[in-house]
Motif scaffolding. Structure first.
Motif, PDB file in Angstrom:
ATOM      1  N   VAL A 359      -7.700  -3.075   4.946  1.00  0.00           N
ATOM      2  CA  VAL A 359      -7.510  -3.820   3.706  1.00  0.00           C
ATOM      3  C   VAL A 359      -7.916  -5.267   3.940  1.00  0.00           C
ATOM      4  O   VAL A 359      -7.589  -5.856   4.969  1.00  0.00           O
ATOM      5  CB  VAL A 359      -6.038  -3.723   3.253  1.00  0.00           C
ATOM      6  N   SER A 360      -8.651  -5.863   2.981  1.00  0.00           N
ATOM      7  CA  SER A 360      -9.152  -7.230   3.172  1.00  0.00           C
ATOM      8  C   SER A 360      -8.574  -8.219   2.168  1.00  0.00           C
ATOM      9  O   SER A 360      -9.075  -9.335   2.033  1.00  0.00           O
ATOM     10  CB  SER A 360     -10.683  -7.242   3.089  1.00  0.00           C
ATOM     11  N   GLY A 361      -7.517  -7.837   1.470  1.00  0.00           N
ATOM     12  CA  GLY A 361      -6.872  -8.754   0.549  1.00  0.00           C
ATOM     13  C   GLY A 361      -5.684  -8.082  -0.108  1.00  0.00           C
ATOM     14  O   GLY A 361      -5.543  -6.848  -0.075  1.00  0.00           O
ATOM     15  N   ALA A 362      -4.823  -8.895  -0.709  1.00  0.00           N
ATOM     16  CA  ALA A 362      -3.663  -8.355  -1.424  1.00  0.00           C
ATOM     17  C   ALA A 362      -3.193  -9.381  -2.454  1.00  0.00           C
ATOM     18  O   ALA A 362      -2.025  -9.751  -2.496  1.00  0.00           O
ATOM     19  CB  ALA A 362      -2.539  -7.989  -0.463  1.00  0.00           C
ATOM     20  N   SER A 363      -4.122  -9.851  -3.277  1.00  0.00           N
ATOM     21  CA  SER A 363      -3.772 -10.878  -4.260  1.00  0.00           C
ATOM     22  C   SER A 363      -2.981 -10.253  -5.403  1.00  0.00           C
ATOM     23  O   SER A 363      -3.150  -9.077  -5.735  1.00  0.00           O
ATOM     24  CB  SER A 363      -5.042 -11.543  -4.797  1.00  0.00           C
ATOM     25  N   LYS A 364      -2.110 -11.072  -6.003  1.00  0.00           N
ATOM     26  CA  LYS A 364      -1.244 -10.599  -7.087  1.00  0.00           C
ATOM     27  C   LYS A 364      -1.430 -11.464  -8.319  1.00  0.00           C
ATOM     28  O   LYS A 364      -1.641 -12.677  -8.216  1.00  0.00           O
ATOM     29  CB  LYS A 364       0.224 -10.626  -6.631  1.00  0.00           C
ATOM     30  N   ASP A 365      -1.389 -10.819  -9.501  1.00  0.00           N
ATOM     31  CA  ASP A 365      -1.457 -11.569 -10.745  1.00  0.00           C
ATOM     32  C   ASP A 365      -0.058 -11.999 -11.153  1.00  0.00           C
ATOM     33  O   ASP A 365       0.909 -11.815 -10.410  1.00  0.00           O
ATOM     34  CB  ASP A 365      -2.163 -10.763 -11.839  1.00  0.00           C
ATOM     35  N   ASP A 366       0.073 -12.577 -12.344  1.00  0.00           N
ATOM     36  CA  ASP A 366       1.355 -13.083 -12.787  1.00  0.00           C
ATOM     37  C   ASP A 366       1.419 -13.006 -14.302  1.00  0.00           C
ATOM     38  O   ASP A 366       0.448 -12.631 -14.967  1.00  0.00           O
ATOM     39  CB  ASP A 366       1.545 -14.533 -12.306  1.00  0.00           C
ATOM     40  N   GLU A 368       4.151 -12.330 -17.951  1.00  0.00           N
ATOM     41  CA  GLU A 368       5.255 -11.518 -18.460  1.00  0.00           C
ATOM     42  C   GLU A 368       4.801 -10.069 -18.585  1.00  0.00           C
ATOM     43  O   GLU A 368       4.657  -9.532 -19.689  1.00  0.00           O
ATOM     44  CB  GLU A 368       5.747 -12.086 -19.793  1.00  0.00           C
ATOM     45  N   LYS A 369       4.565  -9.467 -17.457  1.00  0.00           N
ATOM     46  CA  LYS A 369       4.022  -8.122 -17.366  1.00  0.00           C
ATOM     47  C   LYS A 369       4.327  -7.570 -15.986  1.00  0.00           C
ATOM     48  O   LYS A 369       4.873  -8.278 -15.127  1.00  0.00           O
ATOM     49  CB  LYS A 369       2.497  -8.134 -17.589  1.00  0.00           C
ATOM     50  N   THR A 370       3.974  -6.318 -15.757  1.00  0.00           N
ATOM     51  CA  THR A 370       4.084  -5.755 -14.412  1.00  0.00           C
ATOM     52  C   THR A 370       3.104  -6.464 -13.483  1.00  0.00           C
ATOM     53  O   THR A 370       1.912  -6.575 -13.795  1.00  0.00           O
ATOM     54  CB  THR A 370       3.776  -4.247 -14.450  1.00  0.00           C
ATOM     55  N   ILE A 371       3.589  -6.939 -12.356  1.00  0.00           N
ATOM     56  CA  ILE A 371       2.711  -7.624 -11.403  1.00  0.00           C
ATOM     57  C   ILE A 371       1.864  -6.588 -10.677  1.00  0.00           C
ATOM     58  O   ILE A 371       2.356  -5.573 -10.194  1.00  0.00           O
ATOM     59  CB  ILE A 371       3.533  -8.456 -10.412  1.00  0.00           C
ATOM     60  N   THR A 372       0.566  -6.877 -10.602  1.00  0.00           N
ATOM     61  CA  THR A 372      -0.396  -5.948 -10.017  1.00  0.00           C
ATOM     62  C   THR A 372      -1.098  -6.607  -8.843  1.00  0.00           C
ATOM     63  O   THR A 372      -1.501  -7.774  -8.914  1.00  0.00           O
ATOM     64  CB  THR A 372      -1.437  -5.514 -11.068  1.00  0.00           C
ATOM     65  N   GLN A 373      -1.246  -5.853  -7.759  1.00  0.00           N
ATOM     66  CA  GLN A 373      -1.998  -6.305  -6.596  1.00  0.00           C
ATOM     67  C   GLN A 373      -3.442  -5.809  -6.674  1.00  0.00           C
ATOM     68  O   GLN A 373      -3.692  -4.690  -7.134  1.00  0.00           O
ATOM     69  CB  GLN A 373      -1.392  -5.747  -5.300  1.00  0.00           C
ATOM     70  N   THR A 374      -4.366  -6.612  -6.201  1.00  0.00           N
ATOM     71  CA  THR A 374      -5.754  -6.197  -6.027  1.00  0.00           C
ATOM     72  C   THR A 374      -6.018  -6.049  -4.540  1.00  0.00           C
ATOM     73  O   THR A 374      -5.849  -7.005  -3.769  1.00  0.00           O
ATOM     74  CB  THR A 374      -6.720  -7.217  -6.651  1.00  0.00           C
ATOM     75  N   ILE A 375      -6.409  -4.839  -4.141  1.00  0.00           N
ATOM     76  CA  ILE A 375      -6.497  -4.482  -2.723  1.00  0.00           C
ATOM     77  C   ILE A 375      -7.938  -4.062  -2.392  1.00  0.00           C
ATOM     78  O   ILE A 375      -8.300  -2.878  -2.507  1.00  0.00           O
ATOM     79  CB  ILE A 375      -5.541  -3.317  -2.382  1.00  0.00           C
ATOM     80  N   PRO A 376      -8.823  -4.981  -2.002  1.00  0.00           N
ATOM     81  CA  PRO A 376     -10.153  -4.567  -1.535  1.00  0.00           C
ATOM     82  C   PRO A 376     -10.060  -3.967  -0.131  1.00  0.00           C
ATOM     83  O   PRO A 376      -9.157  -4.302   0.640  1.00  0.00           O
ATOM     84  CB  PRO A 376     -10.951  -5.875  -1.531  1.00  0.00           C
ATOM     85  N   PHE A 377     -11.004  -3.069   0.185  1.00  0.00           N
ATOM     86  CA  PHE A 377     -10.972  -2.468   1.521  1.00  0.00           C
ATOM     87  C   PHE A 377     -12.373  -2.193   2.032  1.00  0.00           C
ATOM     88  O   PHE A 377     -13.335  -2.091   1.266  1.00  0.00           O
ATOM     89  CB  PHE A 377     -10.142  -1.176   1.532  1.00  0.00           C
ATOM     90  N   GLN A 378     -12.463  -2.097   3.351  1.00  0.00           N
ATOM     91  CA  GLN A 378     -13.694  -1.754   4.065  1.00  0.00           C
ATOM     92  C   GLN A 378     -13.439  -0.486   4.859  1.00  0.00           C
ATOM     93  O   GLN A 378     -12.540  -0.440   5.702  1.00  0.00           O
ATOM     94  CB  GLN A 378     -14.090  -2.882   5.017  1.00  0.00           C
ATOM     95  N   ALA A 379     -14.206   0.566   4.588  1.00  0.00           N
ATOM     96  CA  ALA A 379     -14.083   1.800   5.363  1.00  0.00           C
ATOM     97  C   ALA A 379     -14.815   1.662   6.684  1.00  0.00           C
ATOM     98  O   ALA A 379     -15.842   0.987   6.780  1.00  0.00           O
ATOM     99  CB  ALA A 379     -14.641   2.971   4.563  1.00  0.00           C
ATOM    100  N   LEU A 380     -14.291   2.340   7.703  1.00  0.00           N
ATOM    101  CA  LEU A 380     -14.829   2.254   9.060  1.00  0.00           C
ATOM    102  C   LEU A 380     -15.032   3.652   9.638  1.00  0.00           C
ATOM    103  O   LEU A 380     -14.400   4.616   9.183  1.00  0.00           O
ATOM    104  CB  LEU A 380     -13.871   1.474   9.967  1.00  0.00           C
ATOM    105  N   LEU A 381     -15.889   3.750  10.633  1.00  0.00           N
ATOM    106  CA  LEU A 381     -16.070   5.013  11.340  1.00  0.00           C
ATOM    107  C   LEU A 381     -14.737   5.458  11.921  1.00  0.00           C
ATOM    108  O   LEU A 381     -14.078   4.719  12.665  1.00  0.00           O
ATOM    109  CB  LEU A 381     -17.103   4.859  12.453  1.00  0.00           C
ATOM    110  N   ASN A 382     -14.325   6.678  11.591  1.00  0.00           N
ATOM    111  CA  ASN A 382     -13.061   7.227  12.077  1.00  0.00           C
ATOM    112  C   ASN A 382     -13.271   7.783  13.484  1.00  0.00           C
ATOM    113  O   ASN A 382     -13.527   8.968  13.682  1.00  0.00           O
ATOM    114  CB  ASN A 382     -12.564   8.320  11.132  1.00  0.00           C
TER     115      ASN A 382
END
Length: 403
Positions: A359-366, A368-382
């Motif tokens: 995961v390369s981020g975990a920013s949150k909005d704000d 009078e609503k449900t707070i939502t995280q934005t989670i970008p990711f980078q896949a890697l060779l398993n």
């Protein structure tokens, strides 16, 4: 001559035998779409002469190129050829496990399928595969149900039923068959393919056509919203276009008839847990292509392949710290997503397995609503996966039930 209308436009494709050479017309495949934006462009050059009349006297066309995308709604089989081209490996079946003595136990979300002898790992079953019990004197509630494998050992598969209906405890039942449904592709360790396609736009109401040659998949974008249809965008880079007045791929194979998928039907597992708080998911498979013009030719002779990179993004309600902490601690996690055409037990599906990502981020909005995280990711060779292992040795694997 008529005026072209998008509803009449037909799109068909066929794999090329030689890069940039339009193949024989027979056995092409018509393809479903929302839009298809392929087009031919040219580099342009203008004269830099200094002239006493203060004017531009010449302007020339240069190298010809094809670029654009086919945009559609995700369905089984429809875009499988392009997915295999992007991952550089044809879809292939896993041999069914026949004649096994099977015992079913466990609870909803963690059913177990246990064999008396042999090895699921040796037979090629992996975490993220969707399997069915397809033969044997099993209870009818256990036959032909899509089961997502969440853990695998030599003798035991643990899994959950995609449509959330129960399995019935029983066994051992002799002469049972366990089948990995459909076929799979993945980025391989060796033997990579390098596929190109000729793609035709046919406008019967004009009539006119354009056949775009040397088209290689440069990116596949999957968008899986919480409401609405799951979408698939296939981007291409190509060599040239041949215009004409008659359809080239006459009588192509008809479009697929598999059901269109919505992200609400299916299962998403992140970090070894089934999640219900994700409000959106996108996966991008970038299959790099590059080519340089040469002196004496107005087209690129060959499109060279680069690395296949897989990235994505999740949005999720902030009701758990698990995804946030995966970012804070640089913890590697997995992502397994399966989307079905309907809620029946043996529905068509497309499944995506990413055994290792960061995961390369975990920013949150704000607000009078449900707070939502934005989670970008980078896949890697398993690197933990491979033969006789529980996971695949790859960055991403795709399973399609209808291939």
């Amino acid at each position: 001559m008529g005026t072209a209308s998008g509803i009449y436009k037909q799109v068909a494709y066929k794999e090329e035998v030689v890069y940039g050479v339009i193949p024989a017309a027979g056995a092409a495949q018509a393809v479903r779409r929302v839009t298809s934006s392929l087009d031919m462009t040219k580099d342009t050059y203008q004269s830099n002469e200094s002239r006493t009349d203060f004017q531009l006297a010449d302007f020339r066309h240069g190298a010809r190129k094809v670029a654009g995308s086919i945009n559609g709604e995700l369905s089984a089989k429809t875009y499988a050829d392009f997915m295999a081209a992007a991952l550089k490996k044809p879809f292939a079946a896993t041999a069914p496990i026949v004649g096994a003595s099977i015992t079913i136990a466990g609870v909803d979300g963690a059913y177990t399928i246990t064999r008396a002898a042999g090895s699921f790992l040796t037979d090629g079953v992996k975490v993220g595969d969707v399997v069915r019990l397809t033969a044997g004197a099993l209870n009818v509630a256990n036959i032909n149900k899509n089961v997502l494998v969440t853990d695998a050992t030599a003798l035991v598969l643990t899994g959950l039923v995609l449509n959330a209906t129960p399995l019935v405890a029983e066994g051992p039942i002799a002469a049972s068959t366990v089948t990995v449904v459909g076929k799979k592709t993945m980025i391989p360790q060796s033997g990579h393919t390098d596929k190109s396609f000729s793609i035709e736009h046919w406008y019967p109401d004009v009539p006119a056509n354009e056949v775009y040659s040397g088209c290689k998949v440069s990116k596949i974008g999957l968008s899986l919203p919480p409401t609405g249809m799951a979408t698939c965008t296939i981007e291409f880079m190509g060599k040239d276009a041949l215009p004409g007045a008659a359809q080239y791929f006459v009588a192509p194979n008809p479009v697929t008839t598999t059901g269109t998928m919505a992200a609400v039907n299916g299962v998403l597992r992140v970090g070894n847990a089934t999640v219900a708080n994700v409000t959106g998911l996108s996966i991008d498979i970038a299959s790099a292509q590059s080519g340089d013009p040469t002196v004496g030719s107005n087209t690129v002779a060959f499109m060279a392949a680069g690395r296949v990179l897989v990235t994505g993004q999740m949005t999720a309600t902030f009701n758990s710290t698990a995804l946030r902490d995966a970012f804070y601690n640089e913890t590697e996690i997995s992502l397994y997503a399966v989307f079905t055409a309907d809620n029946s037990a043996a529905a068509d599906f497309v499944a995506f397995s990413i055994g290792r990502l960061k995961v390369s981020g975990a920013s949150k909005d704000d607000g009078e609503k449900t707070i939502t995280q934005t989670i970008p990711f980078q896949a890697l060779l398993n690197v933990a996966g491979g033969a006789v292992k529980a996971t695949d040795l790859t960055t991403i694997a795709i399973q399609d039930s209808a291939v």
